[in-house]
Design a protein around this motif. Sequence first.
Motif, PDB file in Angstrom:
ATOM      1  N   PRO A 335       0.841  -1.206   0.000  1.00  0.00           N
ATOM      2  CA  PRO A 335       0.000   0.000   0.000  1.00  0.00           C
ATOM      3  C   PRO A 335       0.868   1.243   0.000  1.00  0.00           C
ATOM      4  O   PRO A 335       2.006   1.205   0.476  1.00  0.00           O
ATOM      5  CB  PRO A 335      -0.780  -0.113   1.317  1.00  0.00           C
ATOM      6  N   PRO A 336       0.363   2.354  -0.532  1.00  0.00           N
ATOM      7  CA  PRO A 336       1.180   3.566  -0.529  1.00  0.00           C
ATOM      8  C   PRO A 336       1.445   4.020   0.898  1.00  0.00           C
ATOM      9  O   PRO A 336       0.642   3.771   1.798  1.00  0.00           O
ATOM     10  CB  PRO A 336       0.306   4.587  -1.274  1.00  0.00           C
ATOM     11  N   PHE A 337       2.571   4.644   1.082  1.00  0.00           N
ATOM     12  CA  PHE A 337       2.943   5.169   2.396  1.00  0.00           C
ATOM     13  C   PHE A 337       2.253   6.524   2.551  1.00  0.00           C
ATOM     14  O   PHE A 337       2.527   7.454   1.804  1.00  0.00           O
ATOM     15  CB  PHE A 337       4.466   5.337   2.441  1.00  0.00           C
ATOM     16  N   ILE A 338       1.324   6.625   3.473  1.00  0.00           N
ATOM     17  CA  ILE A 338       0.657   7.920   3.690  1.00  0.00           C
ATOM     18  C   ILE A 338       1.303   8.571   4.904  1.00  0.00           C
ATOM     19  O   ILE A 338       1.206   8.057   6.026  1.00  0.00           O
ATOM     20  CB  ILE A 338      -0.863   7.732   3.894  1.00  0.00           C
ATOM     21  N   ALA A 339       1.999   9.668   4.652  1.00  0.00           N
ATOM     22  CA  ALA A 339       2.754  10.304   5.738  1.00  0.00           C
ATOM     23  C   ALA A 339       1.853  11.239   6.536  1.00  0.00           C
ATOM     24  O   ALA A 339       1.036  11.955   5.977  1.00  0.00           O
ATOM     25  CB  ALA A 339       3.917  11.088   5.160  1.00  0.00           C
ATOM     26  N   VAL A 340       2.034  11.202   7.847  1.00  0.00           N
ATOM     27  CA  VAL A 340       1.307  12.126   8.723  1.00  0.00           C
ATOM     28  C   VAL A 340       2.051  13.463   8.722  1.00  0.00           C
ATOM     29  O   VAL A 340       3.273  13.491   8.857  1.00  0.00           O
ATOM     30  CB  VAL A 340       1.271  11.566  10.161  1.00  0.00           C
ATOM     31  N   ALA A 341       1.326  14.557   8.560  1.00  0.00           N
ATOM     32  CA  ALA A 341       1.980  15.876   8.558  1.00  0.00           C
ATOM     33  C   ALA A 341       2.617  16.126   9.927  1.00  0.00           C
ATOM     34  O   ALA A 341       2.014  15.797  10.952  1.00  0.00           O
ATOM     35  CB  ALA A 341       0.960  16.956   8.261  1.00  0.00           C
ATOM     36  N   PRO A 342       3.845  16.703   9.937  1.00  0.00           N
ATOM     37  CA  PRO A 342       4.527  16.965  11.208  1.00  0.00           C
ATOM     38  C   PRO A 342       3.656  17.760  12.179  1.00  0.00           C
ATOM     39  O   PRO A 342       3.704  17.544  13.388  1.00  0.00           O
ATOM     40  CB  PRO A 342       5.750  17.787  10.794  1.00  0.00           C
ATOM     41  N   THR A 343       2.825  18.660  11.642  1.00  0.00           N
ATOM     42  CA  THR A 343       2.003  19.511  12.516  1.00  0.00           C
ATOM     43  C   THR A 343       0.971  18.703  13.297  1.00  0.00           C
ATOM     44  O   THR A 343       0.391  19.191  14.256  1.00  0.00           O
ATOM     45  CB  THR A 343       1.260  20.559  11.672  1.00  0.00           C
ATOM     46  N   ARG A 344       0.707  17.447  12.875  1.00  0.00           N
ATOM     47  CA  ARG A 344      -0.309  16.624  13.559  1.00  0.00           C
ATOM     48  C   ARG A 344       0.243  15.957  14.812  1.00  0.00           C
ATOM     49  O   ARG A 344      -0.500  15.328  15.558  1.00  0.00           O
ATOM     50  CB  ARG A 344      -0.827  15.528  12.621  1.00  0.00           C
ATOM     51  N   ARG A 345       1.566  16.045  15.031  1.00  0.00           N
ATOM     52  CA  ARG A 345       2.121  15.397  16.219  1.00  0.00           C
ATOM     53  C   ARG A 345       1.542  16.038  17.473  1.00  0.00           C
ATOM     54  O   ARG A 345       1.416  17.251  17.568  1.00  0.00           O
ATOM     55  CB  ARG A 345       3.642  15.538  16.239  1.00  0.00           C
ATOM     56  N   VAL A 346       1.203  15.188  18.436  1.00  0.00           N
ATOM     57  CA  VAL A 346       0.769  15.694  19.740  1.00  0.00           C
ATOM     58  C   VAL A 346       1.701  15.091  20.776  1.00  0.00           C
ATOM     59  O   VAL A 346       1.927  13.885  20.796  1.00  0.00           O
ATOM     60  CB  VAL A 346      -0.686  15.266  20.041  1.00  0.00           C
ATOM     61  N   GLY A 347       2.290  15.928  21.602  1.00  0.00           N
ATOM     62  CA  GLY A 347       3.191  15.391  22.616  1.00  0.00           C
ATOM     63  C   GLY A 347       3.632  16.472  23.579  1.00  0.00           C
ATOM     64  O   GLY A 347       3.357  17.659  23.388  1.00  0.00           O
ATOM     65  N   LYS A 348       4.326  16.028  24.619  1.00  0.00           N
ATOM     66  CA  LYS A 348       4.856  16.977  25.596  1.00  0.00           C
ATOM     67  C   LYS A 348       6.138  17.589  25.039  1.00  0.00           C
ATOM     68  O   LYS A 348       6.828  16.965  24.230  1.00  0.00           O
ATOM     69  CB  LYS A 348       5.157  16.256  26.898  1.00  0.00           C
ATOM     70  N   ALA A 349       6.449  18.775  25.504  1.00  0.00           N
ATOM     71  CA  ALA A 349       7.626  19.458  24.959  1.00  0.00           C
ATOM     72  C   ALA A 349       8.433  20.133  26.058  1.00  0.00           C
ATOM     73  O   ALA A 349       7.933  20.391  27.167  1.00  0.00           O
ATOM     74  CB  ALA A 349       7.180  20.501  23.938  1.00  0.00           C
ATOM     75  N   TYR A 350       9.687  20.397  25.716  1.00  0.00           N
ATOM     76  CA  TYR A 350      10.621  21.150  26.568  1.00  0.00           C
ATOM     77  C   TYR A 350      10.951  22.408  25.790  1.00  0.00           C
ATOM     78  O   TYR A 350      11.308  22.341  24.610  1.00  0.00           O
ATOM     79  CB  TYR A 350      11.844  20.265  26.774  1.00  0.00           C
ATOM     80  N   LEU A 351      10.793  23.563  26.421  1.00  0.00           N
ATOM     81  CA  LEU A 351      11.142  24.827  25.770  1.00  0.00           C
ATOM     82  C   LEU A 351      12.197  25.533  26.608  1.00  0.00           C
ATOM     83  O   LEU A 351      12.024  25.687  27.825  1.00  0.00           O
ATOM     84  CB  LEU A 351       9.924  25.741  25.658  1.00  0.00           C
ATOM     85  N   ARG A 352      13.289  25.946  25.974  1.00  0.00           N
ATOM     86  CA  ARG A 352      14.307  26.733  26.703  1.00  0.00           C
ATOM     87  C   ARG A 352      14.308  28.139  26.134  1.00  0.00           C
ATOM     88  O   ARG A 352      14.453  28.333  24.927  1.00  0.00           O
ATOM     89  CB  ARG A 352      15.691  26.113  26.571  1.00  0.00           C
ATOM     90  N   LEU A 353      14.155  29.102  27.037  1.00  0.00           N
ATOM     91  CA  LEU A 353      14.130  30.503  26.621  1.00  0.00           C
ATOM     92  C   LEU A 353      15.294  31.237  27.267  1.00  0.00           C
ATOM     93  O   LEU A 353      15.670  30.937  28.397  1.00  0.00           O
ATOM     94  CB  LEU A 353      12.830  31.185  27.073  1.00  0.00           C
ATOM     95  N   LEU A 354      15.821  32.209  26.557  1.00  0.00           N
ATOM     96  CA  LEU A 354      16.808  33.119  27.137  1.00  0.00           C
ATOM     97  C   LEU A 354      16.082  34.456  27.305  1.00  0.00           C
ATOM     98  O   LEU A 354      15.623  35.041  26.314  1.00  0.00           O
ATOM     99  CB  LEU A 354      18.018  33.251  26.211  1.00  0.00           C
ATOM    100  N   VAL A 355      15.957  34.892  28.563  1.00  0.00           N
ATOM    101  CA  VAL A 355      15.126  36.081  28.818  1.00  0.00           C
ATOM    102  C   VAL A 355      15.927  37.157  29.532  1.00  0.00           C
ATOM    103  O   VAL A 355      17.001  36.899  30.097  1.00  0.00           O
ATOM    104  CB  VAL A 355      13.881  35.699  29.666  1.00  0.00           C
TER     105      VAL A 355
END
Length: 429
Positions: A335-355
């Motif tokens: 079957p063809p490979f149907i790729a999920v758009a990166p924007t559809r990912r749901v998950g926890k994240a780590y954000l580092r800011l320099l303030v």
Amino acid sequence: MTKKTWRIGVAGLGTVGGGLLEFLAQRPDFAPAGDRAVITAVSARNRTRQRPVDISSLTWFDDPVALANAPDIDIFVELVGGSDGPAKAAVEAALKSGKPVVTANKALIAVHGAELAALAEAAGVPLLFEAAVMGGTPAVKMLREAMVGDDVSALAGILNGTCNFILSEMESKGRAFADVLKDAQAMGYAEADPTTDVGGFDAAHKISILAALAFGCAPNFAAAEIEGIDGVEQLDIAMAKDLGYRIRLIASTERTDDGVAVRVHPSLVAFGHPLAETRGATNALFIEGARIGRIFLQGPGAGAGPTAAAVAADIADVMTHAKRPVFQAPAGQLPPFIAVAPTRRVGKAYLRLLVKDQPGVIAAVSETLAECGVSIDSFLQKPVEDVGGVPIVLTTHAVAESVLTDAIDRLERLPVVLERPKLLRIARI
Ligand SMILES: NC(=O)c1ccc[n+]([C@@H]2O[C@H](COP(=O)([O-])OP(=O)(O)OC[C@H]3O[C@@H](n4cnc5c(N)ncnc54)[C@H](OP(=O)(O)O)[C@@H]3O)[C@@H](O)[C@H]2O)c1
């Protein structure tokens, strides 16, 4: 009963080819059926280079394609490497001339797997690549054979030993990426041109192959989301550690209602998780199946001995006439490979800011995130000298990637934020 001798032609006599030369010289009768496997012809670039065993009695070919076409070999083994060029030309020639092919070449299979599978099937010969993923640790046979009675839903692993070695060293020695990379090159853990490894491409080749086997589709390397470890800073390793995580290059794939997602990202993995505890050049893989549950594989992902053992296991499959499609269905029926758009990912994240070091910063950041719909799980501020601001780190609850990207864009525009926030994913395993 007389034993049959299978004549093996090997193109590429480097780390893996040298390991295979050594193994088959010692154990030509290793295969279960009792027949013998003997290397009779070889090809490499430099004929006079010292090899682990004497090859003067073997037929030499300057051109691997000529070796692949030679009428007096029964199995062609490709250990040159590279997705195109001589490796691809030689594998195509071998398949077209009706020879079984064994390869350790993940780039070739990830990029051209489907078309090579069609060639193999047209010729009625096997195309096998156990050594292409996790070296000596049998991930390919695990998915191709042992797991077909289950519905695999997700895979996540550490598939590049070089990256894991570098990240382990950065953490244990407190050293910067560039310094550790130099040492890794001097010790032979990293190539002179490290891009394929540290850029995440090697891990992406491997997870693309595993995704194809797990989900019964053609490999689609072009659809992989790829981020390497070259942007991982010592500060992130220290911050992640304070939050209870280790940074690992996680290659993952999952099947959802939308299709198949294949991703490679430096990710935070909680202390105590087997992937966080996988150190040095070791490889590891979680397989999640509907009925079997979770399986954890860990072992050597490279090196002459282990990788040659995986090549030999494929040679044994050819000798014992093991028969399976190259992927999980004939190439024309995949079957063809149907790729999920990166924007559809749901998950926890780590954000580092320099303030900026001024009051009200945390409130401004929190408000912006709340407006975007990002819910904060934890905050960490760490005094660090000489970085031109105050680093703060926050982790989020599960959030859609599209929402996160929008939030990062808005945070970057805040006057108190000094640079674009750095994003690392928290592994969902
Ligand atoms: N190293 C590992 O632990 C490992 C693990 C898993 C999979 N693999 C895969 O196994 C394959 C081989 O890797 P390796 O580490 O053994 O590579 P390597 O040490 O660099 O050896 C490559 C070999 O290919 C030969 N070669 C290069 N270009 C050639 C050409 N145009 N014509 C004929 N021969 C040519 C080289 O000849 P000379 O020796 O004369 O220069 C050398 O013998 C790659 O696909 C790699 O991704 C490697």
